[in-house]
Enzyme design. Structure first.
Site, PDB file in Angstrom:
ATOM      1  N   GLY B  90      -6.593 -29.538  -8.185  1.00  0.00           N
ATOM      2  CA  GLY B  90      -6.398 -30.966  -7.959  1.00  0.00           C
ATOM      3  C   GLY B  90      -6.910 -31.275  -6.570  1.00  0.00           C
ATOM      4  N   SER B 122      -9.027 -23.401  -8.236  1.00  0.00           N
ATOM      5  CA  SER B 122      -9.552 -24.468  -7.359  1.00  0.00           C
ATOM      6  C   SER B 122      -8.674 -24.645  -6.105  1.00  0.00           C
ATOM      7  CB  SER B 122      -9.691 -25.750  -8.180  1.00  0.00           C
ATOM      8  OG  SER B 122     -10.441 -26.700  -7.500  1.00  0.00           O
ATOM      9  N   ALA B 123      -7.931 -25.718  -5.961  1.00  0.00           N
ATOM     10  CA  ALA B 123      -7.078 -25.914  -4.780  1.00  0.00           C
ATOM     11  C   ALA B 123      -6.099 -24.745  -4.601  1.00  0.00           C
ATOM     12  CB  ALA B 123      -6.309 -27.226  -4.885  1.00  0.00           C
ATOM     13  N   HIS B 159     -15.777 -24.415  -7.012  1.00  0.00           N
ATOM     14  CA  HIS B 159     -16.746 -25.255  -7.753  1.00  0.00           C
ATOM     15  C   HIS B 159     -18.121 -25.213  -7.073  1.00  0.00           C
ATOM     16  CE1 HIS B 159     -13.485 -27.320 -10.032  1.00  0.00           C
ATOM     17  NE2 HIS B 159     -12.817 -27.275  -8.887  1.00  0.00           N
TER      18      HIS B 159
END
Lengths: 232, 232
Positions: B90, B122-123, B159
């Site tokens: 997120g 990701s985060a 990413h």
């Protein structure tokens, strides 16, 4: 009377640095022989001197002399006395951090509100919004606050690109990111494409450059046609 | 012994959320019936409940129960007692801000160092690096610090996408942004593509997923082949 050109980017594909803006800059800096350049955003980590030289080269055609704010002993006085100001692009976190470090927000806001012609590109445009929360830049330094000049009553997303519907990339689109921001704080955001700029004259805020922009507010995105006046 | 899976993304193009990671998660959470999920990064502003439900749905196939940290009165105790931990993707600024607000860094680091299996996407991966300075996310909130867990001695760019040499866009590439960061702080950065992850087991750090990654250090970028051990 406020007098600003707030461009999405310093360059567009296929032309030299600032070239597409030269006729606009010529009108903004009409009868001005020397401007103050603020190079704090340091794109690619370039030195202040090299960045200032690049701007000088781009503005040679207008016969304008460019002096970097780092060449002055007293940066506040330099802003107060400037006939025209240009804040170039690069990293918005770096630019904002330096403006806090040197305590230059108030004097910069005053100069702009008193009518000193101001050119911003990318990061230099972002800082004229209410906050820098909607920059695309990487957080390479932590500023003490994200609050910026608030010359216009909204935020910017410069270098705006609409989502590519054929993309296989799962990273967030600009629109998703802006909506994440607005789920926390209800500040409107304008997404302006490269090659577009806002022309602020007093209370008028015209979208220039021939392309539409995108306006994000109340969880909706709407298209703004070129030459619209955003004055509210 | 440290035991982590640090993925670039929660999804890859053409498959469901977490689907590509299921065999890896199955091994990571071997014999674990319930995991603790930390939903603070709130992708697209989704609620903690909805985000936790999405993870539960994705892990149903493994017979694992997912409990959101927001369901506990005492978040620190929840982390201490967790059999497995998952921090989802997120917005990294939001995730980091919440971990500071609730004072959870120390207890999270301790749990990971004592061997609690940890999945990050990701985060959730970004925060296992030294700092969050190299996230791609939009700065929608200002955390008190960019310092993160430091489970691995480098930073992440999740990413990751290499520059498109045919692009006409003038916004900075990932590589330019990372080099701007490293002109200020000499922390190495790994750029991992969607579909890749790091498998940390004790001091071993294997690059998995079949694709190369990019390593940025000393102003150079080099390719790391899949299955390389990054242990230094």
């Amino acid at each position: 009377m406020k007098n600003l050109v707030l461009a999405s980017s310093g360059s567009v594909h296929g032309s030299e640095y600032l070239e597409y803006l030269i006729p606009t800059i010529d009108k903004l800096y009409k009868d001005i022989e020397e401007i103050l350049f603020i190079p704090y955003a340091q794109p690619s980590g370039i030195s202040y001197d090299d960045y200032t030289d690049a701007v000088q080269e781009a503005l040679n055609t207008l016969g304008i002399e460019v002096k970097g704010i780092h060449e002055y002993k007293n940066a506040k006085e330099a802003i107060k006395n400037a006939k025209g100001i240009f804040v170039g692009g690069g990293n918005t976190f770096l630019l904002v951090s330096k403006l806090y470090e040197f305590g230059l927000w108030e004097v910069l806001k005053e100069a702009i509100e008193q009518g000193t012609p101001y050119l911003g590109t990318s990061a230099g445009t972002n800082i004229t919004g209410l906050t820098m929360n909607t920059t695309n830049d990487m957080p390479i330094v932590l500023p003490p606050s994200f609050r910026t000049l608030g010359i216009v009553p909204f935020n910017f997303n410069a270098h705006f690109i609409p989502a590519d519907v054929n993309s296989t990339h799962k990273g967030e689109t600009r629109e998703t990111r802006i909506k994440e921001f607005q789920s926390l704080i209800s500040i409107p955001v304008i997404g302006i494409k490269e090659g577009s700029w806002l022309r602020v004259k007093g209370e008028d805020v015209f979208l220039r450059g021939g392309e539409p922009a995108f306006w994000f507010e109340n969880k909706e995105a709407k298209l703004i046609e070129a030459n619209t006046n955003l004055k509210t």
